[in-house]
Every structure is written in structure tokens, then in C-alpha cells.
Design a protein around this motif. Sequence first.
Motif, PDB file in Angstrom:
ATOM      1  N   GLU A 359      33.469  47.107  -5.435  1.00 55.22           N
ATOM      2  CA  GLU A 359      32.407  48.055  -5.791  1.00 55.22           C
ATOM      3  C   GLU A 359      31.190  47.873  -4.886  1.00 55.22           C
ATOM      4  O   GLU A 359      30.593  48.834  -4.399  1.00 55.22           O
ATOM      5  N   LEU A 360      30.810  46.613  -4.614  1.00 54.11           N
ATOM      6  CA  LEU A 360      29.661  46.323  -3.763  1.00 54.11           C
ATOM      7  C   LEU A 360      29.876  46.827  -2.341  1.00 54.11           C
ATOM      8  O   LEU A 360      28.977  47.411  -1.726  1.00 54.11           O
ATOM      9  N   LEU A 361      31.094  46.619  -1.821  1.00 52.69           N
ATOM     10  CA  LEU A 361      31.399  47.095  -0.468  1.00 52.69           C
ATOM     11  C   LEU A 361      31.301  48.614  -0.366  1.00 52.69           C
ATOM     12  O   LEU A 361      30.761  49.161   0.597  1.00 52.69           O
ATOM     13  N   LEU A 362      31.834  49.306  -1.368  1.00 53.84           N
ATOM     14  CA  LEU A 362      31.787  50.764  -1.367  1.00 53.84           C
ATOM     15  C   LEU A 362      30.348  51.280  -1.479  1.00 53.84           C
ATOM     16  O   LEU A 362      29.967  52.249  -0.826  1.00 53.84           O
ATOM     17  N   LEU A 363      29.534  50.635  -2.325  1.00 54.09           N
ATOM     18  CA  LEU A 363      28.147  51.058  -2.473  1.00 54.09           C
ATOM     19  C   LEU A 363      27.363  50.866  -1.167  1.00 54.09           C
ATOM     20  O   LEU A 363      26.533  51.709  -0.792  1.00 54.09           O
ATOM     21  N   ARG A 364      27.627  49.736  -0.498  1.00 57.10           N
ATOM     22  CA  ARG A 364      26.965  49.506   0.792  1.00 57.10           C
ATOM     23  C   ARG A 364      27.390  50.558   1.814  1.00 57.10           C
ATOM     24  O   ARG A 364      26.575  51.067   2.591  1.00 57.10           O
ATOM     25  N   ARG A 365      28.674  50.888   1.786  1.00 55.40           N
ATOM     26  CA  ARG A 365      29.193  51.874   2.733  1.00 55.40           C
ATOM     27  C   ARG A 365      28.588  53.259   2.490  1.00 55.40           C
ATOM     28  O   ARG A 365      28.175  53.947   3.425  1.00 55.40           O
TER      29      ARG A 365
END
Length: 389
Positions: A359-365
Motif C-alpha cells: 500500500e505504501l509503495l502504491l501511494l508513493r507511486r
Amino acid sequence: MKRVLLFATGVDERLPLALRERYLAFSERERSEILKEVGCSAFVLLETCQRLEVYGTAEESLRREDLLQRLFPLPDPYRASVFYLENADAVRRLFRIATGLESALRGEVHILGQLKRAWEKAHQNGHTGKLLNVLFQDALRVGKKVQRSLHRERTLRSFGSLVAEVLEEFLGSLEGKNICILGWGTLGRSIAGTLLSRKAGTIFVFSRHLHHIPQEKPFVAIAEKSALKEVFAQSHAVVCASGSARYSLAPEYLNEAIALPQVLIDLALPRAIDPVLTQGRKLLDLETFLGLARERTLPFVQESEHLEALITEEVERFLRKWRGFQADPVIRNIALCFEETFSEARGAIVQACNHDEQELLLLRRIEWVRRKLFRKTAEQVRRFFEEER
């Protein structure tokens, strides 16, 4: 979207000295109130010994005739000395002033400092907006650019130089001659610097700010009018470079009769020396000096064409920048749409993801995508407005 009007209005050296003195009686507060009442949203007051001008912005509802009548209530024969310019013409006027091309002493060096102080004062008082701030910053940049490009040896560059030249005509060489300067502003310092370069004798300076005056020879600082009698007795000439009433030389301000030197130069506005005191002496006032400046400044022969082309280029650059300002409201609306869209996307990611790391990776992306997409969109919108004619 409301259109913003940029205007410039004022009176210059064509207005007789006696009438220009009258307008100094208007306080800055009175002028500011008039400008606000006629629909001016932002403004800068530029007041020098040669001119009184206003640069301002307003909506299309600016009451132009009301502005001119209230700000410059001149009799009909002198109405021609009032000018009013809009948009590109107003920008060109300010740029020409910054480069010294609108000065009696063409190419003068002190106008940039006067421009800067006028803008800073208006900015500190909350009278400027984004457009005027950028306009005056550009004018200062253009003025510095032109000063660097001028051939200094071909032009008379300051009133200090002209004062020294005139004094030499009356006194001969200035070497060893004592000169009294009333006032220690920009003009007073310029005159003193020129006198030093020509090896003048004692330079008496009458000012209320003694700590600003050099303490070493040949300078002698004076703060009390009671000392003027002795100073004038030792001086070959007096130069008034301050318009403050405190420095006025008039019978009602002097406790006793004072013998003035034979050469008197009054560059103050309002005038500092009462003509009653000058009988039998040579007095040159500001109006005379402006005439001398126009006569003695060498014409810009090769420089004129180059400078006019440079100013035209800079005016066009500013106008493109100004058109870009019109994109700001559109860009703000786009930003709101972006925030709403990506906020929904972030919420969907949070609901769909079961693992915190993913989830964190997607939000950063998605945040990276948002910033890049918005930046490119804003650039395209601004470019469209800048290129629009």
C-alpha cells in the motif's frame, strides 16, 4: 475572468518649477486615498526632482478622468504636461526611466536607486501586487543591464558631475575651493564625491544625520544653523541638495543677516533658497539645471538604436510574463480537480490493499504521478497563455 489594467500617469519637467512645488504640498496619504477611491488596486508613487509619476493596476472600472483631475488639478495651459499610458506603453515608460532615457540628464545613474526606494516603500506599505512587484523588479534589472552596456566616457552620468562642471565655470579650478553642501542624501553624496575627485578644499556638509557624514578631512559636518554664518564666510559656493524646510535659507528661518557666497546652486524641490537673499549673486535653480542637463548631455548616437531595441525586447518579455499570470486562476482550478481525483485514487488503494508495504509503495507511486502530471499540465496552460495574442 476580470482583465487587469496597468497604467502610468504623471507630470514631468515640462511643468514649471513653481507648479511642481505646489504638488509637493499633497501628502502621500492624500495621493494614496485618491488612487484607491478611483478604483486603483495597487500602485507605486515615483517622486523625483524631475517628475511625479504613478504606476498602478486596476480593473477596467478605473475612473481615468477622475484620477487625472484629482491627482493633477492643473490649469488648462499646463494640461499637456500630464501624460496617461496603459499596458505596453506604461511598461515601456518605466523601462525608459530605469535606463535614464527619460531623464534630462540622459543615462543618469541615480534613477535606479530612486526607483528601488519607491517600489520598496510601496511594497512595505502593502500598496503593490504581484504584477507591480514583477514589473519593478524587471525595470531594475533592465536598468542595470543598460548601465553596463553604455559607454560611460561618452555621457555625462550624474548631477554631481554637472554641478562640478558649472562650479568650475564660475570659480575656475575647484582645487582648494571650499564648498558648502546642504543635505546629505543621494544627490549630496554624489556632489561630494565629484568634488573630492577634483581636489576641492573643505567640504562643509549641513545635515541632521551627522553620523552618516565622513569624519575625515576634507569633510566638516554641521548640524546647527547658527554655524552657517561662519561656514558661508569661508565658502566659495553653496549647493542645496535637500528639499526639507529645515534647511531652507530664507529671512524668516535665519536669526541674523548672513553673507552668502557669490555662487548659489539650488537643486532642492521645493526650492531651498529664497531669491530675496540672492541679490547680486549668481543663483541657479533646479529648472536651470535641468535645462543645462539637456543641453550638455552628449546624445546617444550609436547607443540609441541599440537601447531602443533592447527596451522593446524587454517590454515584449514582460508582456509574455504578464499573459502567463492570467493562467494562475485556471491552474488553481486544475489543481483542485487533481487533488480530488487523486484523493479518490488514494482512498481506493487503501481499501484494495491488504499489505501495508504494498500500500505504501502504491501511494508513493501515485503521489509521484500526481506531481509530474500536474507540473506538465501547468506548464502547458501557462505556455498557452503566454503565447496568446
